[in-house]
Design an enzyme around this catalytic site. Structure first.
Site, PDB file in Angstrom:
ATOM      1  N   PRO A 285      -8.451  11.026  -1.778  1.00  0.00           N
ATOM      2  CA  PRO A 285      -7.094  11.557  -1.925  1.00  0.00           C
ATOM      3  C   PRO A 285      -6.473  11.949  -0.572  1.00  0.00           C
ATOM      4  O   PRO A 285      -7.164  12.073   0.425  1.00  0.00           O
ATOM      5  CB  PRO A 285      -7.293  12.816  -2.788  1.00  0.00           C
ATOM      6  CG  PRO A 285      -8.597  12.636  -3.462  1.00  0.00           C
ATOM      7  CD  PRO A 285      -9.433  11.824  -2.517  1.00  0.00           C
TER       8      PRO A 285
ATOM      9  N   GLU B 295      -8.916  -0.467 -15.669  1.00  0.00           N
ATOM     10  CA  GLU B 295      -8.697   0.669 -16.572  1.00  0.00           C
ATOM     11  C   GLU B 295      -8.058   0.095 -17.824  1.00  0.00           C
ATOM     12  O   GLU B 295      -7.222  -0.798 -17.723  1.00  0.00           O
ATOM     13  CB  GLU B 295      -7.701   1.698 -15.981  1.00  0.00           C
ATOM     14  CG  GLU B 295      -8.202   2.467 -14.794  1.00  0.00           C
ATOM     15  CD  GLU B 295      -7.114   3.350 -14.130  1.00  0.00           C
ATOM     16  OE1 GLU B 295      -5.982   3.435 -14.652  1.00  0.00           O
ATOM     17  OE2 GLU B 295      -7.412   3.931 -13.078  1.00  0.00           O
TER      18      GLU B 295
ATOM     19  N   GLU C 112      -3.866   0.640  -6.829  1.00  0.00           N
ATOM     20  CA  GLU C 112      -2.436   0.864  -7.030  1.00  0.00           C
ATOM     21  C   GLU C 112      -1.707   1.211  -5.734  1.00  0.00           C
ATOM     22  O   GLU C 112      -0.946   2.176  -5.682  1.00  0.00           O
ATOM     23  CB  GLU C 112      -2.213   1.951  -8.094  1.00  0.00           C
ATOM     24  CG  GLU C 112      -2.893   1.606  -9.414  1.00  0.00           C
ATOM     25  CD  GLU C 112      -2.491   2.505 -10.577  1.00  0.00           C
ATOM     26  OE1 GLU C 112      -1.833   3.540 -10.342  1.00  0.00           O
ATOM     27  OE2 GLU C 112      -2.824   2.159 -11.727  1.00  0.00           O
TER      28      GLU C 112
ATOM     29  N   ILE D 101      -4.550   3.634   2.133  1.00  0.00           N
ATOM     30  CA  ILE D 101      -3.370   3.049   2.775  1.00  0.00           C
ATOM     31  C   ILE D 101      -2.124   3.689   2.177  1.00  0.00           C
ATOM     32  O   ILE D 101      -1.950   3.697   0.958  1.00  0.00           O
ATOM     33  CB  ILE D 101      -3.373   1.516   2.603  1.00  0.00           C
ATOM     34  CG1 ILE D 101      -4.538   0.924   3.413  1.00  0.00           C
ATOM     35  CG2 ILE D 101      -2.047   0.910   3.050  1.00  0.00           C
ATOM     36  CD1 ILE D 101      -4.847  -0.528   3.107  1.00  0.00           C
TER      37      ILE D 101
ATOM     38  N   ARG E 268       1.453   3.908   1.167  1.00  0.00           N
ATOM     39  CA  ARG E 268       2.456   2.876   0.912  1.00  0.00           C
ATOM     40  C   ARG E 268       3.788   3.202   1.575  1.00  0.00           C
ATOM     41  O   ARG E 268       4.595   2.323   1.812  1.00  0.00           O
ATOM     42  CB  ARG E 268       2.628   2.647  -0.603  1.00  0.00           C
ATOM     43  CG  ARG E 268       3.238   3.753  -1.393  1.00  0.00           C
ATOM     44  CD  ARG E 268       3.433   3.343  -2.856  1.00  0.00           C
ATOM     45  NE  ARG E 268       2.225   3.480  -3.652  1.00  0.00           N
ATOM     46  CZ  ARG E 268       1.869   4.593  -4.294  1.00  0.00           C
ATOM     47  NH1 ARG E 268       2.619   5.668  -4.224  1.00  0.00           N
ATOM     48  NH2 ARG E 268       0.763   4.630  -5.009  1.00  0.00           N
TER      49      ARG E 268
END
Ligand code: NAG
Ligand code: NAG
Ligand code: NAG
Ligand code: NAG
Ligand code: NAG
Ligand code: NAG
Ligand code: NAG
Ligand code: NAG
Ligand code: NAG
Ligand code: NAG
Length: 554
Positions: A124, A270, A165, A129, A131
């Site tokens: 976290p 998921e 994500e 990366i 965004r």
């Protein structure tokens, strides 16, 4: 003689029995196989207690700001194992682990039980990366390789995810270039360590205009050759489209079509409805059916532990406050039933799975922005060389400096622009495929680079090396390379754009580091500074404090 031989044979038999080790999983074509050449389907659960989530407008995705390593407490793993076995899971996914902790107990326990792990390399806050301000940089590379080093000795790591994500919508798709560079370097690193673990990425679901090119981009080969050196091995889709008593046609036919021609193994990283209450997990029958097995290699139900999002509360079990007991919830019982009935087709046979082909990368257009020209491999030695030669250095008073870095970069670049300079060297663009030569260094080094340029622009007036107490003049900077530009020229002179990274420990113990072993064949990814978009202008706020790419319920 005879008895010696018999003893040896007995010993070997004993060893072989001892080595009833977990079967090695290999990728063949677009499928996974175990050591007896049967198709391997991931039948798993997400396995990570939720960290602290601070809700705010800036944190729309509910990204946590802390984490609890799920593989570092043998007592807790032992507690959960019987429940994982009832579910008949063969894989668990851990979203953040701490490489400095000991994972022996959990990993051994799960290995003995035939359970593989998929390990996300990200953490976290600043461990993935970003965004909003992407780079594939030394600090992330080192975080990733430290984690791989910590897990390299275990036989049940199926895959490492280089991101989760990171690209989340059809604007901002240029970030994918940094994810692909991470996949390339981590793949080379695993190969250098003789690891057979796969390199994965877990994607958010969404509209086809970005989801499909993203998947294709991560598994393409820019040269349209067959090496696949920049391709992921395993694509994960976080898919929540099936709710209630749905059907393949209603929930999955679209995604099945989207991935019909995909070249590497894919699975649902998921799944599970997030808009209704208790789940009946009827999607399991569809996902493991012959309708979907040509494309998908199973999936991971979300989530073993309770997890809260704006949509509600998810989880298959409750854990007592003292951590001692597990209480199964209705979601657990229904998943036991559904996973208990899985009987996925053992086709195609491994011999018929073919080899993997790597197509060229998706064409850039108004929404698919990522260039096939990837960021270079972050070079620890070059950045360390630069940092020590810079004459005005970032010296934060607080150790948790992440919170101030974005603000200071913004302020520093604004001041530099007013003084006639620019931040091109620390900037990069995944869309144009141009990467400033300092852009892969960690945030503190970038700041020192900017501070030094500003300090020079002000004729080394000590007052200009302060930044409200965040910077200090480096008296040790060698005078011959004391301009930021000269320091960068000296330190980056022999750096190759792409090479196999070494772990920071290895790099610092060999005085030469990784860069000098390359023959100075810089292949053009570094210069081109004139082409760089200057987006570090006045007043552009950066948000480097909010990271992306750690797990969320979107
Ligand atoms: C491979 O998978 C098949 C099907 O699940 C199973 O029967 C077989 O025991 C597995 N082989 C090994 C070595 O685990
Ligand atoms: C990892 O664990 C060590 C030892 O408990 C701790 O000092 C460190 O802060 C942890 N790192 C992270 C990123 O949580
Ligand atoms: C992307 O689009 C969304 C909604 O259309 C918008 O809120 C967001 O600011 C855009 N992001 C970027 C990076 O342009
Ligand atoms: C860009 O290309 C992708 C396919 O790679 C496509 O799905 C998307 O719709 C295209 N965007 C535009 C604006 O044409
Ligand atoms: C689910 O739908 C099918 C037909 O689509 C029906 O036969 C079945 O009874 C339904 N099950 C439940 C639990 O509603
Ligand atoms: C599980 O925990 C939630 C949240 O603490 C609570 O509301 C629920 O009653 C618990 N369920 C059981 C069966 O213990
Ligand atoms: C390990 O887990 C057990 C069971 O939840 C708990 O009692 C114990 O405090 C944990 N140990 C650590 C070091 O967190
Ligand atoms: C994250 O930031 C902290 C300081 O806030 C730093 O100690 C740590 O090394 C950083 N981690 C990464 C991966 O950059
Ligand atoms: C940073 O650390 C200081 C001192 O340890 C603490 O007071 C502050 O709350 C921390 N800030 C953040 C954002 O974690
Ligand atoms: C450092 O920079 C931050 C962000 O601009 C600022 O809040 C802080 O006061 C500065 N000084 C010190 C000593 O941290």
């Amino acid at each position: 003689m005879r008895s010696v031989l018999r003893a040896t044979a007995f010993l070997l038999a004993g060893l072989v029995a001892d080595v009833s080790a977990i079967s090695k999983i290999t990728r063949q074509g677009r499928y996974l196989y175990n050591s007896t050449q049967d198709r391997f389907y991931i039948q798993g659960v997400a396995y990570q207690e939720q960290g602290t989530v601070i809700s705010s407008a800036a944190n729309a995705f509910g990204e946590p700001s802390s984490f609890i390593d799920p593989l570092s407490n043998g007592t807790a793993c032992q507690r959960d194992l019987p429940f994982l076995q009832q579910l008949k899971v063969n894989t668990i996914r851990a979203y953040s682990v701490n490489s400095s902790l000991n994972h022996d107990d959990c990993m051994q326990l799960f290995s003995n039980a035939g359970i593989y792990t998929i390990i996300d390399l990200t953490l976290p806050v600043n461990g993935s990366i970003d965004r909003a301000s992407p780079s594939w940089s030394t600090n992330l590379l080192n975080l990733y390789t430290d984690t791989i080093d910590a897990f390299a000795k275990y036989d049940n790591v199926l895959a490492y995810n280089v991101g989760n994500e990171v690209v989340i919508q059809s604007n901002g798709t240029d970030v994918a270039a940094y994810v692909k560079a991470a996949a390339r370097d981590i793949k080379a690193y695993l190969t250098s360590k003789s690891s057979s673990a796969l390199v994965g990425y877990a994607s958010i679901d969404g509209t086809s205009d970005f989801k499909d090119p993203l998947a294709n981009y991560l598994s393409c080969d820019p040269s349209n050759g067959n090496s696949g050196s920049t391709s992921i091995d395993l694509y994960g889709l976080n898919n929540y489209e099936w709710c209630g008593n749905s059907t393949f046609e209603a929930s999955y036919a679209g995604v099945e079509g989207d991935f019909a021609g995909y070249n590497v193994p894919a699975y649902f990283s998921e799944f599970g409805c997030i808009t209704a209450g208790a789940r009946d997990w009827t999607e399991v029958a569809a996902l493991f059916s012959s309708q979907m097995s040509p494309v998908w290699s199973g999936g991971l139900a979300f989530s073993y532990f309770p997890a809260t999002s704006v949509q509600g509360q998810f989880g298959m079990v409750n854990i007592s406050a003292d951590g001692s007991t597990v209480t199964p919830l209705p979601d657990f019982d229904t998943l036991v039933t559904q996973y208990g009935q899985v009987n996925a087709p053992n086709t195609p046979l491994q011999g018929a799975a073919g080899s993997t082909s790597y197509p060229g990368c998706p064409a850039q257009n108004a929404t698919w922005l990522a260039s096939p020209n990837l960021p270079p491999t972050p070079d620890n030695a070059a950045c360390a060389c630069l940092e020590q030669d810079l004459s005005c250095q970032f010296t934060p008073e607080i150790s948790n400096y992440t919170i101030v870095v974005g603000e200071l970069l913004d302020a520093g670049c604004s001041l530099l622009a007013q003084a006639g300079g620019n931040c091109n060297d620390i900037s990069s663009s995944g869309a144009s495929g141009t990467y400033g030569r300092v852009s892969y260094c960690d945030p503190p080094t970038k700041l020192s680079f900017v501070f030094t340029q500003y300090y020079q622009a002000n004729n080394r007036n000590p007052v200009s090396c302060s930044f409200a107490g965040n910077a200090t003049v480096n008296g040790g900077a060698p005078s011959d390379v004391s301009s930021a530009n000269a320091a960068a020229t000296a330190c980056f002179a022999s750096v190759s754009a792409v090479f196999t990274p070494t772990s920071p420990v290895t790099a610092s113990s060999s005085a030469t580091g990784s860069s000098t072993s390359k023959s100075g064949s810089s292949n053009g990814a570094l210069p081109l500074i004139g082409d760089l978009r200057v987006f570090w202008g006045l007043g552009l706020a950066l948000s480097m404090a909010i990271a992306s790419g750690v797990w969320t319920l979107a």
